[in-house]
Design a protein around this motif. Structure first.
Motif, mmCIF file in Angstrom:
data_model
loop_
_atom_site.group_PDB
_atom_site.id
_atom_site.type_symbol
_atom_site.label_atom_id
_atom_site.label_comp_id
_atom_site.label_asym_id
_atom_site.label_seq_id
_atom_site.Cartn_x
_atom_site.Cartn_y
_atom_site.Cartn_z
ATOM 1 N N ARG A 160 0.841 -1.192 0.000
ATOM 2 C CA ARG A 160 0.000 0.000 0.000
ATOM 3 C C ARG A 160 0.879 1.247 0.000
ATOM 4 N NH1 ARG A 160 -1.945 -2.888 4.357
ATOM 5 N NH2 ARG A 160 -1.188 -1.240 5.748
ATOM 6 N N GLY A 161 1.828 1.285 -0.908
ATOM 7 C CA GLY A 161 2.730 2.420 -0.985
ATOM 8 C C GLY A 161 2.105 3.577 -1.745
ATOM 9 N N TYR A 162 2.951 4.322 -2.460
ATOM 10 C CA TYR A 162 2.479 5.479 -3.225
ATOM 11 C C TYR A 162 1.349 5.080 -4.165
ATOM 12 C CZ TYR A 162 2.457 9.072 -6.860
ATOM 13 O OH TYR A 162 2.073 10.016 -7.769
ATOM 14 N N ARG A 163 1.490 3.898 -4.754
ATOM 15 C CA ARG A 163 0.434 3.364 -5.611
ATOM 16 C C ARG A 163 0.198 1.914 -5.203
ATOM 17 N NH1 ARG A 163 0.933 4.699 -11.767
ATOM 18 N NH2 ARG A 163 -0.111 6.588 -11.013
ATOM 19 N N PRO A 164 -1.057 1.507 -4.924
ATOM 20 C CA PRO A 164 -1.320 0.130 -4.500
ATOM 21 C C PRO A 164 -0.769 -0.878 -5.508
ATOM 22 C CG PRO A 164 -3.274 1.489 -4.224
ATOM 23 C CD PRO A 164 -2.286 2.326 -4.967
ATOM 24 N N CYS A 165 -0.233 -1.962 -4.988
ATOM 25 C CA CYS A 165 0.422 -2.945 -5.847
ATOM 26 C C CYS A 165 0.130 -4.345 -5.334
ATOM 27 C CB CYS A 165 1.932 -2.684 -5.849
ATOM 28 S SG CYS A 165 2.892 -3.877 -6.807
ATOM 29 N N ARG A 166 -0.089 -5.265 -6.235
ATOM 30 C CA ARG A 166 -0.243 -6.676 -5.913
ATOM 31 C C ARG A 166 0.870 -7.458 -6.597
ATOM 32 N NH1 ARG A 166 -6.805 -7.267 -6.881
ATOM 33 N NH2 ARG A 166 -7.437 -5.755 -5.264
ATOM 34 N N VAL A 167 1.493 -8.334 -5.829
ATOM 35 C CA VAL A 167 2.598 -9.134 -6.338
ATOM 36 C C VAL A 167 2.277 -10.599 -6.076
ATOM 37 C CG1 VAL A 167 5.065 -9.639 -6.139
ATOM 38 C CG2 VAL A 167 4.254 -7.284 -5.867
ATOM 39 N N ALA A 168 2.437 -11.440 -7.094
ATOM 40 C CA ALA A 168 2.140 -12.860 -6.931
ATOM 41 C C ALA A 168 3.194 -13.679 -7.659
ATOM 42 C CB ALA A 168 0.752 -13.189 -7.473
ATOM 43 N N ARG A 191 9.976 -20.748 -11.149
ATOM 44 C CA ARG A 191 10.975 -20.049 -10.343
ATOM 45 C C ARG A 191 11.316 -18.688 -10.922
ATOM 46 N NH1 ARG A 191 15.390 -22.352 -7.521
ATOM 47 N NH2 ARG A 191 14.085 -24.208 -7.359
ATOM 48 N N ASN A 192 11.317 -17.684 -10.048
ATOM 49 C CA ASN A 192 11.755 -16.323 -10.389
ATOM 50 C C ASN A 192 10.846 -15.606 -11.382
ATOM 51 O OD1 ASN A 192 14.038 -16.655 -8.730
ATOM 52 N ND2 ASN A 192 15.248 -17.508 -10.415
ATOM 53 N N VAL A 193 9.608 -16.045 -11.510
ATOM 54 C CA VAL A 193 8.645 -15.354 -12.369
ATOM 55 C C VAL A 193 7.537 -14.797 -11.485
ATOM 56 C CG1 VAL A 193 7.071 -15.505 -14.336
ATOM 57 C CG2 VAL A 193 9.145 -16.924 -14.275
ATOM 58 N N TRP A 194 7.304 -13.485 -11.589
ATOM 59 C CA TRP A 194 6.350 -12.801 -10.726
ATOM 60 C C TRP A 194 5.405 -11.924 -11.539
ATOM 61 C CZ3 TRP A 194 6.556 -13.360 -5.334
ATOM 62 C CH2 TRP A 194 7.692 -14.029 -4.852
ATOM 63 N N SER A 195 4.156 -11.900 -11.132
ATOM 64 C CA SER A 195 3.195 -10.932 -11.647
ATOM 65 C C SER A 195 3.199 -9.727 -10.719
ATOM 66 C CB SER A 195 1.789 -11.554 -11.690
ATOM 67 O OG SER A 195 0.814 -10.554 -11.913
ATOM 68 N N VAL A 196 3.367 -8.537 -11.291
ATOM 69 C CA VAL A 196 3.367 -7.291 -10.517
ATOM 70 C C VAL A 196 2.366 -6.350 -11.168
ATOM 71 C CG1 VAL A 196 4.735 -5.358 -9.661
ATOM 72 C CG2 VAL A 196 5.796 -7.615 -9.911
ATOM 73 N N GLN A 197 1.345 -5.981 -10.411
ATOM 74 C CA GLN A 197 0.271 -5.143 -10.940
ATOM 75 C C GLN A 197 0.079 -3.923 -10.060
ATOM 76 O OE1 GLN A 197 -2.824 -8.185 -10.862
ATOM 77 N NE2 GLN A 197 -2.689 -8.414 -13.087
ATOM 78 N N PHE A 198 0.099 -2.739 -10.671
ATOM 79 C CA PHE A 198 -0.149 -1.490 -9.962
ATOM 80 C C PHE A 198 -1.563 -1.020 -10.274
ATOM 81 C CE2 PHE A 198 4.432 -1.662 -10.154
ATOM 82 C CZ PHE A 198 4.827 -1.174 -8.917
ATOM 83 N N TYR A 199 -2.231 -0.486 -9.238
ATOM 84 C CA TYR A 199 -3.632 -0.088 -9.341
ATOM 85 C C TYR A 199 -3.788 1.401 -9.068
ATOM 86 C CZ TYR A 199 -4.842 -5.056 -9.215
ATOM 87 O OH TYR A 199 -4.950 -6.392 -9.509
ATOM 88 N N ASP A 200 -4.848 1.978 -9.624
ATOM 89 C CA ASP A 200 -5.192 3.343 -9.247
ATOM 90 C C ASP A 200 -6.119 3.304 -8.034
ATOM 91 O OD1 ASP A 200 -7.770 2.748 -10.146
ATOM 92 O OD2 ASP A 200 -7.557 3.841 -12.026
ATOM 93 N N ASN A 201 -6.564 4.457 -7.585
ATOM 94 C CA ASN A 201 -7.388 4.522 -6.377
ATOM 95 C C ASN A 201 -8.771 3.918 -6.557
ATOM 96 O OD1 ASN A 201 -5.356 5.776 -4.930
ATOM 97 N ND2 ASN A 201 -6.016 7.840 -5.533
ATOM 98 N N MET A 202 -9.151 3.663 -7.794
ATOM 99 C CA MET A 202 -10.445 3.049 -8.073
ATOM 100 C C MET A 202 -10.339 1.533 -8.218
ATOM 101 S SD MET A 202 -12.366 5.667 -7.974
ATOM 102 C CE MET A 202 -13.907 5.011 -8.609
ATOM 103 N N GLY A 203 -9.123 1.009 -8.046
ATOM 104 C CA GLY A 203 -8.925 -0.432 -8.153
ATOM 105 C C GLY A 203 -8.701 -0.933 -9.561
ATOM 106 N N LYS A 204 -8.457 -0.027 -10.500
ATOM 107 C CA LYS A 204 -8.213 -0.409 -11.891
ATOM 108 C C LYS A 204 -6.716 -0.604 -12.117
ATOM 109 C CE LYS A 204 -8.776 1.226 -16.655
ATOM 110 N NZ LYS A 204 -9.262 2.340 -17.525
ATOM 111 N N ILE A 205 -6.361 -1.678 -12.835
ATOM 112 C CA ILE A 205 -4.950 -1.924 -13.146
ATOM 113 C C ILE A 205 -4.443 -0.853 -14.101
ATOM 114 C CG2 ILE A 205 -3.306 -3.510 -14.211
ATOM 115 C CD1 ILE A 205 -5.121 -5.819 -13.369
#
Length: 248
Positions: free
Chosen positions: A184-192, A197-211
């Protein structure tokens, strides 16, 4: 800064006070590239745990890591970056261990990823595909080339023209991994973690929950979740101030 109620600190425990002091001392010398330090609080009484939790507060990053043994690690970063409260539960949901850890990222996150395959395999190009096959080749090549400590290789999926068939094929091929976290930093982010091995999904969201940015990263742990050496020093000073104000 966490909120304090004076009444809740009147009966503060020497054990909790000593732990806060030890955490601050560890933060002052912790190196980004070194293993972290665990503080076992499993047998602390409920009042001590409540005081410690209140003192550390809730920071930006939290998540879960499913270990190969079937144990689930739930972790919450403190207000002081680089300090983590970790609870381990068995498959029945019973608490079996509880720690405060000073580290860039909880050790459990790395342990959870150790059993993941180092290569990916997939079937033929699906009907309706546009760009997924070159993308799979790039991911596979970067996985093979990656060495611990290398900078992340970033693939911004938001910039790729991709059909529904591409997206489905990519998701099925990579699979779901054992780690999920949010920041929950400057811009909300989900990491999965993906199922490789070593492959990650990183998604940043706006305040409305849109990627707004959707990417893959080929890296051991995405930097958005990791505390830096600068964070450790800042957190040490912050915790020393709290210790001086409320525990001395």
């Amino acid at each position: 800064m966490p909120s304090y109620r004076v009444g809740s600190l009147n009966g503060r425990s020497r054990q909790a006070a000593m732990l806060i002091s030890d955490i601050a001392a560890t933060l002052a010398v912790q190196k980004a590239g070194q293993p972290g330090r665990l503080f076992d609080i499993f047998e602390f009484d409920d009042d001590d745990k409540k005081l410690i939790t209140q003192t550390l507060g809730n920071g930006e990053v939290c998540g879960v890591a499913a270990l190969p043994s079937g144990v689930l690690a739930q972790f919450q970063e403190a207000v002081m970056a680089g300090v983590w409260h970790i609870r381990f539960t068995d498959p029945a949901g019973d608490l079996i261990a509880e720690y405060i850890e000073v580290a860039p990222i909880p050790m459990a996150v790395r342990r959870a990823c150790t059993a993941l395959p180092t290569l990916i395999s997939h079937g033929p190009e699906p009907p309706g595909a546009m760009n997924v096959m070159p993308l799979m080749t790039e991911i596979g090549n970067r996985m093979v080339q990656y060495r611990d400590g290398d900078p992340a290789h970033v693939i911004i999926l938001s910039l790729f023209p991709m059909s529904i068939e591409d997206v489905n094929f990519l998701q099925v091929t990579l699979g779901a991994g054992p780690v999920q976290l949010t920041s929950r930093g400057y811009r909300p982010c989900r990491v999965a973690a993906a199922g490789a091995r070593n492959v990650w999904s990183v998604q940043f969201y706006d305040n409305m929950g849109k990627i707004v940015v959707d990417m893959l990263q080929i890296v051991d742990i995405p930097a958005v979740a990791i505390a830096t050496e600068e964070d450790f020093r800042s957190s040490a000073a912050h915790l020393r101030d709290v210790e001086e104000a409320y525990f001395k």
